[in-house]
Design a protein around this motif. Sequence first.
Motif, PDB file in Angstrom:
ATOM      1  N   MET A  94       0.825  -1.200   0.000  1.00 34.17           N
ATOM      2  CA  MET A  94       0.000   0.000   0.000  1.00 34.17           C
ATOM      3  C   MET A  94       0.867   1.261   0.000  1.00 34.17           C
ATOM      4  N   ALA A 145       0.486   3.778  -3.132  1.00 30.93           N
ATOM      5  CA  ALA A 145       0.019   5.133  -2.799  1.00 30.93           C
ATOM      6  C   ALA A 145       0.994   6.175  -3.331  1.00 30.93           C
ATOM      7  N   ALA A 158       0.535   6.413  -7.044  1.00 30.45           N
ATOM      8  CA  ALA A 158      -0.715   7.099  -7.393  1.00 30.45           C
ATOM      9  C   ALA A 158      -0.542   8.614  -7.319  1.00 30.45           C
ATOM     10  N   VAL A 218      -8.801   2.863   2.927  1.00 34.31           N
ATOM     11  CA  VAL A 218      -8.287   1.624   2.346  1.00 34.31           C
ATOM     12  C   VAL A 218      -9.212   0.453   2.653  1.00 34.31           C
ATOM     13  N   SER A 241     -13.162  -1.992  -0.739  1.00 31.58           N
ATOM     14  CA  SER A 241     -12.530  -0.818  -1.344  1.00 31.58           C
ATOM     15  C   SER A 241     -13.525   0.094  -2.037  1.00 31.58           C
ATOM     16  N   GLY A 276      -8.110   3.244  -1.858  1.00 28.95           N
ATOM     17  CA  GLY A 276      -7.592   2.032  -2.475  1.00 28.95           C
ATOM     18  C   GLY A 276      -7.999   0.775  -1.759  1.00 28.95           C
ATOM     19  N   CYS A 303      -3.241  -4.644  -5.613  1.00 27.64           N
ATOM     20  CA  CYS A 303      -3.388  -3.392  -4.873  1.00 27.64           C
ATOM     21  C   CYS A 303      -3.667  -2.288  -5.877  1.00 27.64           C
ATOM     22  N   GLY A 304      -4.598  -1.426  -5.558  1.00 30.92           N
ATOM     23  CA  GLY A 304      -4.896  -0.281  -6.411  1.00 30.92           C
ATOM     24  C   GLY A 304      -5.186   0.939  -5.567  1.00 30.92           C
ATOM     25  N   VAL A 305      -4.774   2.106  -6.037  1.00 32.68           N
ATOM     26  CA  VAL A 305      -5.008   3.367  -5.328  1.00 32.68           C
ATOM     27  C   VAL A 305      -5.332   4.448  -6.348  1.00 32.68           C
ATOM     28  N   VAL A 306      -6.319   5.278  -6.041  1.00 30.89           N
ATOM     29  CA  VAL A 306      -6.619   6.453  -6.860  1.00 30.89           C
ATOM     30  C   VAL A 306      -6.587   7.694  -5.969  1.00 30.89           C
ATOM     31  N   ALA A 349      -9.865  -5.849  -2.390  1.00 28.28           N
ATOM     32  CA  ALA A 349      -9.423  -4.900  -3.409  1.00 28.28           C
ATOM     33  C   ALA A 349     -10.220  -5.016  -4.701  1.00 28.28           C
ATOM     34  N   ILE A 407     -11.795  -1.556  -6.039  1.00 27.80           N
ATOM     35  CA  ILE A 407     -10.873  -0.594  -6.656  1.00 27.80           C
ATOM     36  C   ILE A 407     -10.408  -1.100  -8.013  1.00 27.80           C
TER      37      ILE A 407
END
Length: 572
Positions: free
Chosen positions: A10, A14, A17, A37, A94, A116, A158-161, A270, A273
């Motif tokens: 993460m 992050a 992102a 999260v 998420s 995320g 894992c994904g984050v926006v 996840a 996301i």
Amino acid sequence: MSIDPQQRLMLEVAWEALEHAGVAPDAVRGSRMGVFVGVGGSDYERLNLSAGGVAGVDGYAATGSAVNFVANRVSYALGLEGPSLAVDTACSSSLVALHVAAGALRAGDCDSALVGGVNLLLSPGTTVALSQGRMLSSDGRCRTFDADADGYVRGEGCGVVVVRRLSDALAEGQQILGVVRGTATNQDGKSSGLTVPQGFAQQEVVRRALAVGGVLPSEVGFVEAHGTGTSLGDPIEVRALARVLGQGRAGGDRVRLGSVKTNIGHLEAAAGIAGLIKALLVAERGVVPPHLNVNRLNPLVDWDGLPVSVVRELSAWQQDRRIAGVSSFGFGGTNAHAVIEGPAAYQDCSGGAGGVSASGRGPVVVKVSAASAASLRESARQLADFVVADAEGDLRSVAWAAGVGRADLAERAAVVAGDRGELVGGLRAVAAGGEVAAGVVRGRRSAGGSPRVGFVIPGQGAPLAGVLQGLYGHDATITRVVDEVATVVGPVTRLPLAALLDDGEDSVRALHDTAVAQPALYAAAVALGTWWQAQGIEPEAVVGHSVGAYAAAALTGIFTTTTGAHLIMRHR
């Protein structure tokens, strides 16, 4: 050793992102950025306990394994002071995190947010339990909407926006990948079983998200379905979507369905996301990828009679306004839905590169920064590969992103390049680790911290001819400032101000006249100083001698560029 790898992943994503959003990760310290999260648990903690028992637990086990620290450690590492929380609603975690973040932004609890989810499969225990519960696919394929669907495949990722209020993003000229129009969440309640989905609840959560976003059901063209791939769950979801999104839809107009689970498996906490990122890409690019692993559509769904269709081959989405839905349902009954819109309506409003001109001509300075010498070489190699692959891209946007949207770390290099070939050559030289190369400057930050920047502006004597060679007319900032000064000083310069700052013979002769040179020097200093500030280089102090003092005052906002030009006319 006690830190759950989900926390490490993460932290990494992050950071990426923020860089992708053009936000330097070291520039958000002290900001009211929130972290939301989706995370389901810690396999790593169970592994440690099963391996060594309580005798193997150390002082870092609590912060290393508690799921709240998946969010809290990001806030701590980056110095973020907005809300920081982990959300666990199983498979919908998420997307529920997105819903919570949207509410916090609307309420003013934070000014921006990292949203995320993360899921790593580190212990066999959960997989065994799900297998015993007959929830997993028997052939290792997620066959959403297929007649042979018999469960899902567990996936990792894992994904984050980065999420902001639209008004703030537009005001700051940030690149917009998509707009979250509305979100909603609810619970199945007393369904026919604890893990059995409830169609009426799914309908309601979609209706609510549409209402929040002010979107008509008939305006939704694509839905990234939850689609776990079960004979029970798939028909319930398809019927719920058809019941809501079929309202007001013209005959033959069908909502296209897909699920990224057929590509990468079910990422559980996840998953939401992952679905959101896919939907954003679809809405941004206007292309719907094929939904995989469907040989024969589930016969329990009336595919001919319902206004929905499964996308089975690459297809274009040609509407000017592209609105998509994203569904994510927790197997404990917590449902979430988001309605997003593609960026087409906002592309003219968002700069994406701080208002950098799109000509791609003229010299650029591209910064590369990393925490170690090895990382610096790798970063330079990756950037060189990107510039080669992006053959039509704007080098000034590359320079802006590298200068403004990247953290200033200990190892540094800068490449000064007049064209794409020079930039790639300089970056390759940095990647090779060479100490000397044309147009390349190498350095390392001293232990004392970040350097302090100052602008020193001369008042006379500097050769002006050629100082803006190739910049006027090609860079929006330079052109604007020179034109502002020219409206005031034009009557005394004889030649156009822009021509004076080029390198023609007439310009050189004209600049020997102090009455001409002083306005020209002022224009050049303010234009170049404003350009550096547009690249994110803000001086702690600005000093100037003679005419340079007027330029210094204009750059620090004591008076406007035009006011300074009027004063220069009196100074002569």
